[in-house]
Each structure stands twice: as C-alpha cells, then as structure tokens.
Design a protein around this motif. Structure first.
Motif, PDB file in Angstrom:
ATOM      1  N   GLY A  36       0.804  -1.217   0.000  1.00  0.00           N
ATOM      2  CA  GLY A  36       0.000   0.000   0.000  1.00  0.00           C
ATOM      3  C   GLY A  36       0.833   1.261   0.000  1.00  0.00           C
ATOM      4  N   ILE A  37       0.150   2.400  -0.140  1.00  0.00           N
ATOM      5  CA  ILE A  37       0.763   3.724  -0.079  1.00  0.00           C
ATOM      6  C   ILE A  37      -0.093   4.585   0.840  1.00  0.00           C
TER       7      ILE A  37
ATOM      8  N   PHE B 140       0.032  14.483  12.909  1.00  0.00           N
ATOM      9  CA  PHE B 140      -0.123  14.077  11.515  1.00  0.00           C
ATOM     10  C   PHE B 140      -1.279  13.092  11.387  1.00  0.00           C
ATOM     11  N   THR B 141      -2.080  13.283  10.343  1.00  0.00           N
ATOM     12  CA  THR B 141      -3.010  12.227   9.960  1.00  0.00           C
ATOM     13  C   THR B 141      -2.304  11.346   8.931  1.00  0.00           C
ATOM     14  N   VAL B 142      -2.557  10.058   8.996  1.00  0.00           N
ATOM     15  CA  VAL B 142      -1.944   9.111   8.070  1.00  0.00           C
ATOM     16  C   VAL B 142      -3.065   8.292   7.446  1.00  0.00           C
ATOM     17  N   ASP B 143      -3.280   8.486   6.149  1.00  0.00           N
ATOM     18  CA  ASP B 143      -4.382   7.823   5.446  1.00  0.00           C
ATOM     19  C   ASP B 143      -3.823   6.937   4.339  1.00  0.00           C
ATOM     20  N   ARG B 144      -4.295   5.705   4.291  1.00  0.00           N
ATOM     21  CA  ARG B 144      -3.922   4.826   3.194  1.00  0.00           C
ATOM     22  C   ARG B 144      -4.733   5.205   1.961  1.00  0.00           C
ATOM     23  N   ILE B 145      -4.039   5.531   0.875  1.00  0.00           N
ATOM     24  CA  ILE B 145      -4.735   5.970  -0.337  1.00  0.00           C
ATOM     25  C   ILE B 145      -4.524   4.994  -1.490  1.00  0.00           C
ATOM     26  N   GLU B 146      -3.659   4.008  -1.296  1.00  0.00           N
ATOM     27  CA  GLU B 146      -3.466   2.950  -2.286  1.00  0.00           C
ATOM     28  C   GLU B 146      -3.452   1.624  -1.545  1.00  0.00           C
ATOM     29  N   THR B 147      -4.300   0.707  -1.972  1.00  0.00           N
ATOM     30  CA  THR B 147      -4.289  -0.634  -1.390  1.00  0.00           C
ATOM     31  C   THR B 147      -4.062  -1.707  -2.438  1.00  0.00           C
ATOM     32  N   ASN B 148      -4.098  -1.320  -3.717  1.00  0.00           N
ATOM     33  CA  ASN B 148      -3.893  -2.285  -4.789  1.00  0.00           C
ATOM     34  C   ASN B 148      -2.427  -2.426  -5.165  1.00  0.00           C
ATOM     35  N   ASN B 149      -1.648  -1.399  -4.878  1.00  0.00           N
ATOM     36  CA  ASN B 149      -0.233  -1.412  -5.223  1.00  0.00           C
ATOM     37  C   ASN B 149       0.606  -1.033  -4.020  1.00  0.00           C
ATOM     38  N   GLY B 150       1.787  -1.650  -3.936  1.00  0.00           N
ATOM     39  CA  GLY B 150       2.773  -1.302  -2.935  1.00  0.00           C
ATOM     40  C   GLY B 150       4.145  -1.453  -3.546  1.00  0.00           C
ATOM     41  N   CYS B 151       5.163  -1.273  -2.737  1.00  0.00           N
ATOM     42  CA  CYS B 151       6.538  -1.360  -3.224  1.00  0.00           C
ATOM     43  C   CYS B 151       7.319  -2.314  -2.337  1.00  0.00           C
ATOM     44  N   GLU B 152       7.893  -3.341  -2.943  1.00  0.00           N
ATOM     45  CA  GLU B 152       8.686  -4.310  -2.190  1.00  0.00           C
ATOM     46  C   GLU B 152      10.186  -4.121  -2.397  1.00  0.00           C
ATOM     47  N   ILE B 153      10.583  -3.242  -3.323  1.00  0.00           N
ATOM     48  CA  ILE B 153      12.003  -2.988  -3.591  1.00  0.00           C
ATOM     49  C   ILE B 153      12.288  -1.524  -3.285  1.00  0.00           C
ATOM     50  N   PRO B 154      12.814  -1.227  -2.096  1.00  0.00           N
ATOM     51  CA  PRO B 154      12.983   0.178  -1.677  1.00  0.00           C
ATOM     52  C   PRO B 154      13.797   1.020  -2.645  1.00  0.00           C
ATOM     53  N   GLY B 155      14.827   0.430  -3.247  1.00  0.00           N
ATOM     54  CA  GLY B 155      15.688   1.206  -4.131  1.00  0.00           C
ATOM     55  C   GLY B 155      15.036   1.644  -5.416  1.00  0.00           C
ATOM     56  N   SER B 156      13.814   1.172  -5.674  1.00  0.00           N
ATOM     57  CA  SER B 156      13.134   1.535  -6.924  1.00  0.00           C
ATOM     58  C   SER B 156      12.379   2.851  -6.826  1.00  0.00           C
ATOM     59  N   ILE B 157      12.301   3.462  -5.646  1.00  0.00           N
ATOM     60  CA  ILE B 157      11.518   4.688  -5.453  1.00  0.00           C
ATOM     61  C   ILE B 157      12.368   5.902  -5.837  1.00  0.00           C
ATOM     62  N   ALA B 158      11.888   6.681  -6.807  1.00  0.00           N
ATOM     63  CA  ALA B 158      12.575   7.890  -7.253  1.00  0.00           C
ATOM     64  C   ALA B 158      11.545   8.996  -7.406  1.00  0.00           C
ATOM     65  N   ALA B 159      11.787  10.139  -6.766  1.00  0.00           N
ATOM     66  CA  ALA B 159      10.777  11.207  -6.722  1.00  0.00           C
ATOM     67  C   ALA B 159      11.241  12.447  -7.459  1.00  0.00           C
ATOM     68  N   LEU B 160      10.365  12.955  -8.317  1.00  0.00           N
ATOM     69  CA  LEU B 160      10.552  14.270  -8.921  1.00  0.00           C
ATOM     70  C   LEU B 160       9.914  15.332  -8.038  1.00  0.00           C
TER      71      LEU B 160
END
Length: 261
Positions: free
Chosen positions: A146-147, A159-179
């Motif tokens: 999830g995200i 802080f409020t923390v809301d799950r907004i994605e439940t269909n997709n998540g990330c299992e490989i941390p090094g794959s996250i790249a942000a613009l």
C-alpha cells in the motif's frame, strides 16, 4: 558531497579529490542489505543506515565527524515533511517496528522524546513493512502492500496518516525515485508505476514490465537503485541482471516521462 559504505561515512575533499572519513568513533556495521540515506535539515546533515545504528548528524558549519543523535531511533528511511524529520521502519528500545513512522520535534534535529515538541509515533497496519518515504508539504509512505499519505494537522494528532493505495505497494525500496510529491516513480510487484499524489498510473505495462522481471536477478533485488534526471526528463533504474553472477548492477533501465517511453 558525502558517501557511505558498510563501515564508514566520508566527505569529499576538493583539495585532493579524496574521500575523507567523517565517521563516528568506532565506525559502523551495516547489515548486508542496508544502505545509507541522507537529508539536510537546516545546517544539519542527517544520515540513516538501517536498524544497527541511531540516526547520525553532521553540522556542515561546525562538525568534523558524524555522531549519533541522542534519543533518536535507528531507521531504514528518513525524509523531511514540512518542519519535521520523519523516520520510518524504525528500531528503538531494542525493538523493531517495521510499520511505524516516528516524527521528531518540530523544527528540531535533536528532539526525539515522544510527547514533547510534537514528537510522536504512528503505526500503519495491514500493509506490511514500510519500504520508503518521500517528503515535502505532505509525506508519502510506501509499504509492501500500500501507499499512505501524511498530512500535518497540529496538536494533539500532529499528523493524519491515510492509506490511499491498497492495490499497489513497493517491495524494492531502491526503486523509489521522486521528482516531487506529485510525481513519484516506483516498482510494484505488478510493474512500474507513477504515483501522482492521489493514485498510481502504470508506465511499464506492455512496454518493459515483463522484460524487467525476467531480466532481474532475484537474489540481488536489494541492489536496485534509482534516480530522476530532470534536465533530460528521465528516470533511471540500475539493477543486477541474470547475467551478473556477482550481483553487481550491470544494466540501467531508462524511462522518459515527457514522452512516456
């Protein structure tokens, strides 16, 4: 410029193009799959390296070496969200909390006492381990399944923390790249995606997803790394292919987000 390996942290010396050790006394012992993460908060450079060592600080105006921040947790991932340093997937008091975010005090590098100066913790249940966090005006937390989004609301909730994605998540941390917080690229078990701040959009389906999963050496998925090149409007993922018997990354996959190719 700073860099780190399994035992030391280094600062680039322009005078002789060398990397000089700026490690804390006794150096470090990182786990096999641990990597360093850095962020700048005011004059402080903060480094996280996994669960073996507490967050480290280096003051760019006065420090000669990194030192652990008293009272801070160990963390796999760190980011700045508004006026807070956020640590995620943390360890403190001898216990690991894989799905917990821990926010330091407002406008503070050194305040990590829960309940003071808006310092607090929050767990994100039912989505697996936290695998990354991207900062900004809002925080985006990636989990295995999830995200979630962090929004600052002030005391007493902070802080409020809301799950907004439940269909997709990330299992490989090094794959996250942000613009930016509205353009985050990542790899899910379903393929490559762009998270636009509200939902995930597939970018690799019928293009490279199947090729990548066939080509990736699964024994070395933890060596995937990624970055954004905004000048050329590209995202790059480095990885070890099946042709790499040693696990050294030997290929780079490049996506041009301007033309979606």
């Amino acid at each position: 410029m700073f860099a780190g390996d399994a035992t030391k942290l280094y600062k680039f010396a322009a005078s002789d193009s060398d990397l000089d050790s700026v490690s804390t006394t006794g150096n470090y012992t990182l786990g096999t799959e641990d990597t360093w993460e850095f962020l700048q908060f005011g004059n402080s450079l903060v480094a996280a390296s996994g669960h073996n060592h507490a967050l480290q600080e280096y003051n760019i105006e006065s420090s000669s070496k990194f030192d652990p921040i008293s009272g801070a947790p160990a963390a796999k991932y760190i980011a700045v969200v508004r006026d807070f340093i956020i640590a995620a997937n943390v360890k403190y008091g001898g216990t690991v909390y894989n799905n917990r975010i821990y926010f330091g005090g407002i406008n503070s590098v050194t305040d990590w006492t829960i309940g003071t100066n808006q310092t607090d913790i929050q767990d994100i249940p039912d989505s697996g381990e936290i695998t990354g966090i991207v900062g900004g005006e809002v925080g985006t937390v990636f989990l295995q399944r999830g995200i979630a989004r962090m929004n600052y609301v002030g005391s007493p909730i902070i802080f409020t923390v809301d799950r907004i994605e439940t269909n997709n998540g990330c299992e490989i941390p090094g794959s996250i790249a942000a613009l930016g917080s509205n353009a985050i690229f990542y790899l899910s078990p379903n393929g490559f995606y762009l998270f636009n701040g509200s939902k995930s959009v597939p970018i690799g389906a019928e293009k490279v997803d199947q090729f990548f999963f066939d080509d990736l050496n699964p024994a070395f998925h933890h060596r995937v790394s990624s970055t954004v090149d905004p000048t050329n409007q590209t995202v790059l993922w480095s990885y070890a292919s099946n042709a790499s018997a040693t696990g050294d990354p030997d290929k780079i996959l490049i996506y041009n987000y301007a033309v979606n190719k």
